[in-house]
Design a protein around this motif. Structure first.
Motif, PDB file in Angstrom:
ATOM      1  N   VAL C  19       0.836  -1.199   0.000  1.00 20.49           N
ATOM      2  CA  VAL C  19       0.000   0.000   0.000  1.00 20.49           C
ATOM      3  C   VAL C  19       0.872   1.250   0.000  1.00 20.49           C
ATOM      4  CG1 VAL C  19      -1.600   1.342   1.384  1.00 20.49           C
ATOM      5  CG2 VAL C  19      -1.996  -1.084   1.023  1.00 20.49           C
ATOM      6  N   LEU C  22       2.304   1.788  -3.401  1.00 19.59           N
ATOM      7  CA  LEU C  22       1.293   2.279  -4.339  1.00 19.59           C
ATOM      8  C   LEU C  22       1.068   3.771  -4.131  1.00 19.59           C
ATOM      9  CD1 LEU C  22      -0.724   1.463  -6.504  1.00 19.59           C
ATOM     10  CD2 LEU C  22      -2.362   0.978  -4.723  1.00 19.59           C
ATOM     11  N   CYS C  23       0.917   4.167  -2.850  1.00 19.68           N
ATOM     12  CA  CYS C  23       0.684   5.590  -2.563  1.00 19.68           C
ATOM     13  C   CYS C  23       1.859   6.419  -3.065  1.00 19.68           C
ATOM     14  CB  CYS C  23       0.521   5.816  -1.063  1.00 19.68           C
ATOM     15  SG  CYS C  23      -0.968   5.082  -0.399  1.00 19.68           S
ATOM     16  N   VAL C  26       1.805   6.798  -6.801  1.00 21.06           N
ATOM     17  CA  VAL C  26       0.796   7.741  -7.289  1.00 21.06           C
ATOM     18  C   VAL C  26       1.269   9.168  -7.072  1.00 21.06           C
ATOM     19  CG1 VAL C  26      -1.503   8.653  -6.844  1.00 21.06           C
ATOM     20  CG2 VAL C  26      -1.167   6.209  -7.065  1.00 21.06           C
ATOM     21  N   ILE C  27       1.813   9.425  -5.880  1.00 21.47           N
ATOM     22  CA  ILE C  27       2.270  10.790  -5.596  1.00 21.47           C
ATOM     23  C   ILE C  27       3.410  11.185  -6.529  1.00 21.47           C
ATOM     24  CG2 ILE C  27       3.396  12.217  -3.864  1.00 21.47           C
ATOM     25  CD1 ILE C  27       1.829  10.575  -1.787  1.00 21.47           C
ATOM     26  N   ASP C  29       4.168  10.003  -9.419  1.00 17.85           N
ATOM     27  CA  ASP C  29       3.679  10.144 -10.778  1.00 17.85           C
ATOM     28  C   ASP C  29       3.050  11.524 -10.968  1.00 17.85           C
ATOM     29  OD1 ASP C  29       3.216   9.148 -13.336  1.00 17.85           O
ATOM     30  OD2 ASP C  29       1.132   8.694 -12.845  1.00 17.85           O
ATOM     31  N   GLY C  30       2.224  11.912 -10.001  1.00 17.73           N
ATOM     32  CA  GLY C  30       1.592  13.222 -10.088  1.00 17.73           C
ATOM     33  C   GLY C  30       2.614  14.331 -10.138  1.00 17.73           C
ATOM     34  N   ARG C  33       4.276  14.477 -13.542  1.00 17.44           N
ATOM     35  CA  ARG C  33       3.437  15.044 -14.597  1.00 17.44           C
ATOM     36  C   ARG C  33       3.331  16.558 -14.449  1.00 17.44           C
ATOM     37  NH1 ARG C  33       3.940  10.421 -15.365  1.00 17.44           N
ATOM     38  NH2 ARG C  33       5.817  11.375 -16.237  1.00 17.44           N
ATOM     39  N   GLN C  34       3.186  17.019 -13.201  1.00 14.78           N
ATOM     40  CA  GLN C  34       3.074  18.458 -13.010  1.00 14.78           C
ATOM     41  C   GLN C  34       4.348  19.169 -13.437  1.00 14.78           C
ATOM     42  OE1 GLN C  34       1.488  18.604  -8.920  1.00 14.78           O
ATOM     43  NE2 GLN C  34       0.125  20.158  -9.767  1.00 14.78           N
ATOM     44  N   GLU C  36       6.397  18.147 -15.740  1.00 13.24           N
ATOM     45  CA  GLU C  36       6.423  18.206 -17.200  1.00 13.24           C
ATOM     46  C   GLU C  36       5.535  19.329 -17.722  1.00 13.24           C
ATOM     47  OE1 GLU C  36       7.260  13.520 -18.290  1.00 13.24           O
ATOM     48  OE2 GLU C  36       5.245  14.334 -18.419  1.00 13.24           O
ATOM     49  N   LEU C  37       4.369  19.452 -17.116  1.00 12.35           N
ATOM     50  CA  LEU C  37       3.470  20.528 -17.554  1.00 12.35           C
ATOM     51  C   LEU C  37       4.137  21.881 -17.384  1.00 12.35           C
ATOM     52  CD1 LEU C  37      -0.097  19.553 -16.345  1.00 12.35           C
ATOM     53  CD2 LEU C  37       0.618  20.175 -18.626  1.00 12.35           C
TER      54      LEU C  37
END
Ligand code: HEM
Ligand SMILES: Nc1ncnc2c1ncn2[C@@H]1O[C@H](COP(=O)(O)OP(=O)(O)OP(=O)(O)O)[C@@H](O)[C@H]1O
Ligand SMILES: Nc1ncnc2c1ncn2[C@@H]1O[C@H](COP(=O)(O)OP(=O)(O)OP(=O)(O)O)[C@@H](O)[C@H]1O
Ligand SMILES: [Mg+2]
Ligand SMILES: [Mg+2]
Lengths: 216, 219, 58, 253, 219, 216
Positions: C19, C22-23, C26-27, C29-30, C33-34, C36-37
């Motif tokens: 768990v 996984l958490c 996810v964090i 990954d976010g 992505r931010q 990269e944006l």
């Protein structure tokens, strides 16, 4: 027969490549699509060939055979790739396509020998396709256009890799096709030597309709 | 359509040889099992049909991924999509040619391998029959996977993964039909009928689904 | 033979690790992505509203 | 017909990506806090209640195993719903949701498998048996991984969404098989004792921590799912900006 | 060279990549077996090592054929042939990357699958060890096949006929080493040593042969 | 540095494609190979790049670095195919080739940003190569020529699929390379816009020296 495009627009991935393109081509007319690299010429041709879904707009055939569902069924498409198997001989390749495609109503394909002669490569039909030079391969792909009859030809940079002589030969083929009432649509960077052609200049980069994943 | 069938046959015999490698792999699998279970002939005879079926299943997966990918890479797929003949039919014929080139040799090689596994004549016959009826189903299921993976640069194994779970029923009924034939009380026909039904089902569903996937994959 | 408690702790341990992993994924990954944006915006790629340039037939 | 499309437009309007992002930003902190709270309570309960007279300490594995198993099935159901959304309503967020759920579902399934095995060794004497339920859960795990691989491999969501939606729906047959396998075939595994029509048959002593943990896991799932959906939307923004860049490049000259 | 290794790794991880999918395929194959032979735990434990080895062989064979073909199709192979670094080294590095991306994960996943097959700790350890030692050999052999496949203008059956027979000894020694480890009287080391020798042999011969084939292939 | 070809001839399959071709190119000189389809241009270039064995004749480098076994080690070869992976980004592709090829003695490659800018595609190096249009892909393949330094460039129809603007840009690249003492050999059907170039006209099909299986 008339081919009508009304307000076509298309996406690649999620982005609009071109918007609201309309034209009408009657029998014996040609359309030459030009524009800089990446402006969407290939994309437009793939839409016309029914290989990409148009985002909006319609493609219609007037006065065509009644049982046709999409104009692509009456079209030849010559893309960047030649659609021939390197392992089979030229003759095997051509006769496969001749049999597989059959003729559209209103005309009939030439036989293999004639077709190979028409592209100026008599006597090498027995070679495996992979043995030919780039230009010879392209020419043989053109021979495909005349072994099976289709009134509409959609050609993507047909003369890339062709020498000057073959250029002329190609113009001859196209003009002969137009004379018999065919329709030709070609994307190109080089002059094709077609007198009767209309021009479509793609400027590319229509840009942005907000995009799906962004704020409007 | 006959032209397409012949061309595909020619291609699979001429280049890269899908035909031979399947049979070779089949033989390899079967030849290795005795090393595992040891030279116990009774045991071998017992698990023989299962091994033959598993081997055939795996062997027919080899090369399946290139079914449409090769067509796509040289641009032939575009032309096939454009024709008046329903794509469905094209897919069906391609599957048939693929089966004739890879599935049929497996069926023909099965009796030989059955002898290696010390199976008796009845079991061999039953295995051959079930393979004949069942392997087309695997090809048709595989066509769906191949169509889904057509635009993937290295789709190879992915196809097998998508395909294998769906092929499990084929395996189950194929094997149980053979065992029904060997062990007297159980009736042979029902599982064979089910197997045939599965094959017919996938012979319809497979091409339909594959054609739909191909249409959506074209870009 | 492991004691029963060991099985219990093993399962809770693995559950926690999974768990947590996984958490974190996810964090992370976010964040990526931010980032990269932000980089894209910084390099001047931005959505403009539609300009109506297309091909035209002549 | 026109009414129908109007309704759908409203619906999609409500769930448009930008709106969704705003919503997620607001909801996520609260969800995360709630999840943590439930986990604290659940863990405390599961270590303080007493062991079973038959199974001893190992019964505590149940408090992880059973919620994880439930969640693995629920997650797939969510994906199947989303797949329907993709195919029927063509809703863009549906595909995002289904993609974001796959890795989470895979993790829960993995947990169910591992804890189940860890429970099986002392109870049945083997880590693994090929009974119907265990096999079908393993197949579920493989399906999650296969879908993840497919999603990774197809980088253009516009094309891959429908394909993977179909695959998700096909795989949904597996869920009833998992759920009812214990009843259809007699297997080693426990039959349902909580989620059954005639009410739970389990001792309340065990039921209480189980329920709390189940709620905690469910909350965890939704927290992660929303966060992952947000990531996925960002990812798509990045991709579409990159494509845009490709198109505009080389044009200024 | 490190650049090449990293690129190949990246390629196999990124798109439809061999890495994860190979393992998945391996798991799928193993999950399918009990449907064929039935859920008899003892039998499964007995054939387990053989099944794992066959699965690994299949998983590393699928996709190997594209090792050089993909490079050739996009023209990269030409550039590799032209460099100062000996082709031999390039081939070796490509094989290593391929093994790291597809073979290694198989070795790592093997214990898990061993549990599924109800194998005991010793058998699992032995299988893992033999896989670790043996799978590189399969990659190197496959590289020769892949190189030959590239070279023949018409593909050719040669590849298949070449690769599998050469891989069979690997399979046989791998499997028999595992069984030697499980059954006490037979010694474990000799077959393992032979396996290691085969791997070393092919690690030398494979790249040499593949490089030679590639040189002649270029046209 | 001087590149010398002496009496080269080559076979494809069993047929002699060309015979006894000789030339010498000094630093800063270019050779443009022309001729009809199938006349052996690509074959000649592949011989020069060391990818095909010459049947007869020799290829020599005078005043080159001493430890070179074959001129191909000092050459860039840009064939019909772009040698880039569709799945990797442009930047990954370019930096791979930069690292893998390294620089030849006597010069050094430009960095990625500069190279991408030189082909007029600034800002899209982070895109997967497969996203680009045919012409954009070709331009990126040209960027490969300048990320790793090689004194000799061997180019097979470099401007196929390029639009007019990119044509000029390419001529600029080549001229800059010649100015720094490089050597360029290009096969082409279209004028390349190189002033200082020498011409080699292939006539094709030297024909029939009997072939291997016939009487001489
Ligand atoms: C790897 C092995 C195992 C797997 C994959 C597995 C899977 C599952 C699944 C999917 C459920 C949910 C079923 C439902 O909601 O109807 C479940 C529930 C359950 N499992 Fe397992 N299980 C495993 C091993 C075990 C073992 C060894 C035990 C104990 C001896 C066990 C005890 C339970 C119990 C008590 C439930 C709750 C049933 C209920 O109350 O509805 N499981 N398991
Ligand atoms: N498969 C694809 N996926 C996503 N985007 C694509 C794809 N193919 C092309 N594009 C993008 O769509 C745009 C138009 O491409 P298209 O191939 O239609 O251009 P073109 O006019 O044919 O260019 P060229 O003259 O270079 O052939 C390009 O900017 C390209 O980046
Ligand atoms: N792989 C091959 N095997 C056998 N013969 C070949 C092979 N490739 C080319 N040939 C033959 O060699 C001759 C020369 O081919 P080459 O590719 O050099 O021509 P080219 O001048 O580059 O033509 P193009 O302008 O069409 O590219 C052709 O007649 C062709 O048939
Ligand atoms: Mg184009
Ligand atoms: Mg050429």
């Amino acid at each position: 027969m008339r081919l009508l495009a009304e307000g076509l627009s298309a996406r690649r991935g999620e982005d609009l490549i071109f918007n609201d393109i309309s034209f009408a081509l009657g029998a014996g007319e040609a359309l030459v699509v030009t524009g800089p690299n990446g402006s969407g010429k290939s994309t437009l041709l793939r839409v016309l060939a029914g290989l990409l879904m148009a985002e909006k707009g319609r493609l219609k055939l007037e006065n065509g055979p009644p049982e046709i569902r999409h104009p692509s069924e009456l079209s030849h498409y010559l893309g960047h790739r030649n659609a021939m198997k390197r392992e089979l001989t030229v003759a095997e390749n051509l006769s496969f396509w001749k049999n597989f495609m059959g003729d559209s109503p209103g005309g009939s394909g030439r036989n293999l020998v004639e077709a190979v002669e028409a592209v100026g490569l008599r006597g090498i039909a027995h070679l495996p396709f992979g043995y030919l030079s780039a230009g010879q391969q392209r020419r043989m792909a053109m021979a495909k256009l005349i072994v099976a009859y289709r009134p509409i030809w959609i050609l993507d940079e047909p003369t890339a890799a062709l020498d000057a002589g073959a250029d002329k030969l190609f113009a001859g083929l196209v003009n002969a096709h137009l004379d018999t009432g065919g329709i030709v649509i070609a994307a190109t960077h080089q002059p094709l030597g077609l007198e009767r052609a209309r021009q479509l200049q793609m400027t590319g980069f229509v840009g942005i309709d907000g995009g799906l994943w962004h704020d409007a | 359509m006959i032209a397409l069938f012949l061309r595909d046959l020619k291609l699979s015999i001429r280049a890269g040889g899908g035909a031979m490698i399947g049979v070779l792999f089949f033989m390899t699998v079967v030849a290795v099992i005795p090393f595992g279970v040891g030279p116990d002939l009774n045991l071998l005879a017992r698990i023989g049909p299962a091994i033959l079926w598993i081997g055939a299943l795996l062997a027919s997966l080899l090369g399946l991924d290139r079914l449409f990918q090769a067509e796509r890479e040289d641009g032939s797929l575009d032309l096939m999509l454009m024709q008046e003949t329903p794509l469905l039919v094209t897919v069906f014929v391609k599957c048939a040619a693929h089966w004739a080139a890879t599935g049929l040799p497996l069926v023909i090689a099965a009796p030989l391998l059955g002898l290696f596994m010390n199976m008796d004549a009845l079991a061999i016959g039953a295995t051959m029959l079930t393979l004949l009826v069942g392997t087309p189903a695997i090809t048709f299921i595989g066509a769906v996977g191949a169509a889904v993976a057509v635009s993937l640069p290295r789709g190879g194994l992915l196809v097998s993964i998508l395909v294998l779970p769906l092929a499990i029923p084929v395996l189950i009924f194929g094997v149980s039909a053979v065992y029904a034939a060997i062990e007297d009380p159980a009736p042979f026909l029902p599982p064979l009928m089910i197997l045939a039904a599965i094959t017919l089902f996938f012979a319809v569903i497979g091409p339909v689904a594959a054609a739909a996937a191909l249409r959506h994959a074209s870009d | 033979m492991m004691s029963h408690a060991a099985y219990v702790f093993a399962s809770y341990g693995i559950a926690t690790l999974t768990v947590a992993g996984l958490c974190l994924w996810v964090i992370a990954d976010g964040r990526a992505r931010q980032r990269e944006l932000r980089e894209l915006e910084a390099s001047g790629v931005r959505r403009r509203s539609a300009e109506a340039s297309t091909g035209e037939a002549r | 017909m026109s009414e129908n499309s109007l309704a759908i437009r409203k619906f999609s309007d409500l769930a448009n990506p930008t709106r969704f992002l705003a919503l997620a930003d607001r909801v996520l902190p609260w969800l995360a806090a709630l999840t943590a709270l439930f986990f604290v309570v659940g863990l405390w309960l599961s270590f303080t209640t007493e062991g079973d007279y038959q199974q001893g300490e190992t019964v505590r594995i149940m408090y992880v195993h059973v919620p994880a198993a439930w969640l693995s099935m629920m997650c797939y159901s969510v994906m199947a719903l989303a797949a329907l959304g993709t195919l029927v309503w063509r809703h863009p967020l549906a595909d995002v949701s289904s993609r974001a759920a796959a890795p989470i579902g895979a993790c829960f399934t993995f947990l169910a498998l591992v804890t189940g095995s860890l429970w099986g060794k002392p109870m049945w004497g083997a880590w693994w048996v090929w009974d119907a339920r265990l096999t079908s859960v393993f197949v579920l795990f493989l399906m999650y991984l296969g879908l993840m691989a497919l999603n990774r491999a197809m980088d253009d969501p516009a094309r891959s969404s429908r394909v993977s939606a179909v695959l998700v729906l096909v795989g949904f047959v597996n869920i009833p098989i998992i759920k009812f396998s214990v009843e259809w075939w007699n297997t080693l595994h426990q039959p349902a004792s909580v989620l059954r029509l005639d009410g739970p048959t389990i001792d309340p002593e065990f039921l209480r921590p189980l329920v709390v943990m189940a709620i905690a896991f469910t909350l965890l799932f939704f927290t992660l799912h929303i966060a992952a959906m947000r990531n996925e939307i960002w990812r798509r923004r990045v991709t579409s900006l990159r494509r845009l860049a490709a198109r505009s490049a080389g044009r200024e000259m």
